[in-house]
Design an enzyme around this catalytic site. Sequence first.
Site, PDB file in Angstrom:
ATOM      1  N   ASN A 251       0.808  -1.233   0.000  1.00 33.23           N
ATOM      2  CA  ASN A 251       0.000   0.000   0.000  1.00 33.23           C
ATOM      3  C   ASN A 251       0.843   1.286   0.000  1.00 33.23           C
ATOM      4  OD1 ASN A 251       0.701  -0.483   2.667  1.00 33.23           O
ATOM      5  ND2 ASN A 251      -1.200   0.334   3.492  1.00 33.23           N
TER       6      ASN A 251
ATOM      7  N   GLU B  56       5.705  -3.717  11.748  1.00 31.82           N
ATOM      8  CA  GLU B  56       4.536  -2.832  11.692  1.00 31.82           C
ATOM      9  C   GLU B  56       3.451  -3.634  11.003  1.00 31.82           C
ATOM     10  OE1 GLU B  56       6.482  -0.188   8.635  1.00 31.82           O
ATOM     11  OE2 GLU B  56       6.367   1.179  10.295  1.00 31.82           O
TER      12      GLU B  56
ATOM     13  N   CYS C 298      -3.087   1.076   6.817  1.00 29.40           N
ATOM     14  CA  CYS C 298      -3.037   0.405   8.120  1.00 29.40           C
ATOM     15  C   CYS C 298      -3.797   1.220   9.150  1.00 29.40           C
ATOM     16  CB  CYS C 298      -1.588   0.192   8.555  1.00 29.40           C
ATOM     17  SG  CYS C 298      -0.634   1.692   8.644  1.00 29.40           S
TER      18      CYS C 298
END
Length: 496
Positions: free
Chosen positions: A169, A264, A298
């Site tokens: 992304n 992450e 996210c």
Amino acid sequence: MAGTGVFQEIVDGDVFQYYADGEWKKSSSGKSVSIINPATRKIQYKVQACTQAEVNKVFETAKAAQKLWAKVPLWKRAEALHKAAALLKEHKGPIAECLVKEVAKPAKDSVSEVVRSGDLISYTAEGGVRILSEGKFLVSDSFPGNDRNKLCLASKIPLGVVLAIPPFNYPVNLAVSKIAAALIAGNAVVLKPPTQGAVAGLHMIQCFHLAGFPKGLLSCVTGKGSEIGDFLTMHPGVNCISFTGGDTGIAISKKAGMVPLQMELGGKDACIVLEDADLDLAAANIVKGGFSYSGQRCTAVKVVLAMESIADDLVAKVNAKVDKLTVGSPEEDCDITAVVSESSANFIEGLARDAKEKGATFCQEYKREGNLIWPLLVDHVRPDMRLAWEEPFGPVLPVIRISSVEEGIHHCNANNFALQGCIFTRDINKAIMISDAMETGTVQINSAPARGPDHFPFQGLRDSGIGSQGITNSINMMTKVKSTVINLPSASYTMG
Ligand code: NAP
């Protein structure tokens, strides 16, 4: 066009090359991996499928290059990074075009990602010079029983070779957040870009190449994560892994050796809306937070927890804004574009259908064409529905109606994900108390969750990650402390 101009040398025929030892190379595998345009569902680009032998070679050269790079003065390392940042911004057009074609990111957001990445590299170079220029000086007689006869000089030294794996992304931004911090701190980097986003990543690497970094210091190997991922993450040449992505990160954490991990991972960011909230502000943030880049962030708002008394009004305001979102092609800069893959679209659809079958209300008609899913607000979601807990990573947003603040906090804390969350209220004291009670990496007050500005700390708890990012945290994470202790023969001279 991608692969033209200064980027001509990165492509061989119709396959983009990988980058090793300061050169663009064709893999000896003779195989390539196709990148499917999410909007057209046709093959857009091809990249090399690198072999294990090529990965071995890359780690070998990285190790040797790092030893020399660690001796390069800090200001020179910063100078090279500033140069890469300028080149990246100069070539934002072709790089953004790759993002449009590979990950269907709207055109304007694609340009913003590249520009923001240039700024992030420069800020990291500047920050790094300051952070790494300072060490510690300690004296021994503060600890009981010691005289002042030991002096300790502590400073930060690099870890060695950092393996960087970003997600689809933000394939440029989340690559440079790792690369810049690693390089300023004196490390070498091996990048494995996401397959969707790999060509944007290779263009970005060419900017580092043109900036003149030493051969072998930065490499980029391509191939499917499912095929070369384990070999990379368990490679003995890795001294640190910086990974951003989904549950894959949890599996990597279990397999990785004794190396520092920066993970992450996914999120299910909740938006708690209280009775006294500014509902127009909340609705605007819910739509921006929930539907920007079709929910594939996210830190997207992934569940709205609305107090029952204001839920009807809030849902009406959100629906009015959802109706205005444009749906279509990334080239035309539509708000909602195709999600990254067919399997992703099927997963999102599965979550929506499960909620509908269990009694939730679709506020819009469900519509899908290929990988393009129209924005959908799902009201009256309950905890027995998958949509209450799972991350759709698409333009489908659940609303759960709550009867107390405690119920909202409980829902947030019961989720395995704990990246960010947000609260809408006019009562700042209440907001701070709720923030304290939410067991999540970051809480935003009166704004949607977001990463950045990029120097702010950014971290997930539980299944959302390990370690903290943000420029200072990343530099600290990619270094270790080295001490030199000077032992004096006696505590002091006796004067007189
Ligand atoms: P993903 O499927 O986990 O992939 C992430 C990266 O891992 C890709 O480069 C992928 O390569 C690679 N990979 C796949 N299998 C691997 C393996 N066995 N070993 C090593 N690497 C492997 O995630 P994604 O779909 O790209 O990204 C979406 C997820 O990222 C969401 O869950 C989102 O919340 C999360 N995310 C988190 C943050 C954050 O800062 N917390 C930021 C952005 C996104 P291939 O593409 O070749 O498979």
